[in-house]
Structure formats: C-alpha cells, structure tokens
Design a protein around this motif. Sequence first.
Motif: not given
Length: 164
Positions: A122-149
């Motif tokens: 149960n070791r935790s691994f975490s990462f994040y990615s920042d994006f411009d709040s004016n962007q629609n999350l659904t249009t960039i979510e796949d890219q963010l997930l790929e980077e974080i994953f």
Amino acid sequence: MFPVILLGGCGVYSFTGVAITAETISIDMFYNDAEGGPPDMAQTFTNEIRDYYQSNTNLTLVEDDGELQLEGVITGYRLTPIAPTATNNDQLGGSTSALTRLTITVQATYINTQDDQFNFENRSFSFYSDFDSNQNLTTIEDQLLEEIFDQIILDIFNASVANW
C-alpha cells in the motif's frame, strides 16, 4: 588492424540498470477508488503499467502467481486551483485561478517471491500536472493522464524492480 575483445562472464546484466533474476510478473487489474476521472482510467493505467514492464524488462506477464506480483488502486483524482488571480467580476467572488492542478494518487503493493526485502504494501505514488484554467478539462484530460501516469509508472517501476 584493431584487436577484437570478447567479454564473457555470467550473471544478470541490463542496460537499464535493472537486474532481475525472476522470469515472470503478474500485474493485477488496478481499480479506481477515486472520486472523479474518466470511467476507463483504471483500465488505461493497468494497460500502461503492464506495457511498461514488458517493454523495459525480460519478464513474462502471467495472469496469476508471478514470481513478481503487483497490484493496486487509484485512490486520488483531485483538481486544485493553484494560481489565484484578481478579477473585477463580482459574480466569480472577486478572484479566479489562472492554473489548475490535476493530481493523481495510486497505492501499489509489490511482492517479490524470491526476495521479500524488496516488498512494499500500500505504498502511495502521486504526481500532478498543471494546466491553464481557461482550458476545458475534457479536451486535455487524456494528455494530462498520460503525463501523470508515465511518472507514476516510472516511480513504481523504480521502487519495485529497479530497487531505487
């Protein structure tokens, strides 16, 4: 004429720095226990981590009871405003955020049946990615997930078979 030098010896070698004596790995389906995120997030993460281990080791992926075993759960999917900006729009409460941070957390358990000193639970691994709040999350979510994953998978890989 240049002499040819032959190097010989026995042992386990790897150009990636990963010395593995095991031959098999089982990676159970990671499941999603986080609130939010796309419905196929757990399947995507599981496929990507399986692909990463197969591409970067000589391990054979088996369904169950591998010499190395990995399982886990996505425990966090969090959106956080991180760069407040002032605005004159009273409808927005006087301030907004210029950047939003998507943070994903995965808990993993790793078992090495050949050497339990490398195990973790149960070791935790975490990462994040920042994006411009004016962007629609659904249009960039796949890219963010790929980077974080990619980073979380690298961290799990390093903690397990790379022993870092």
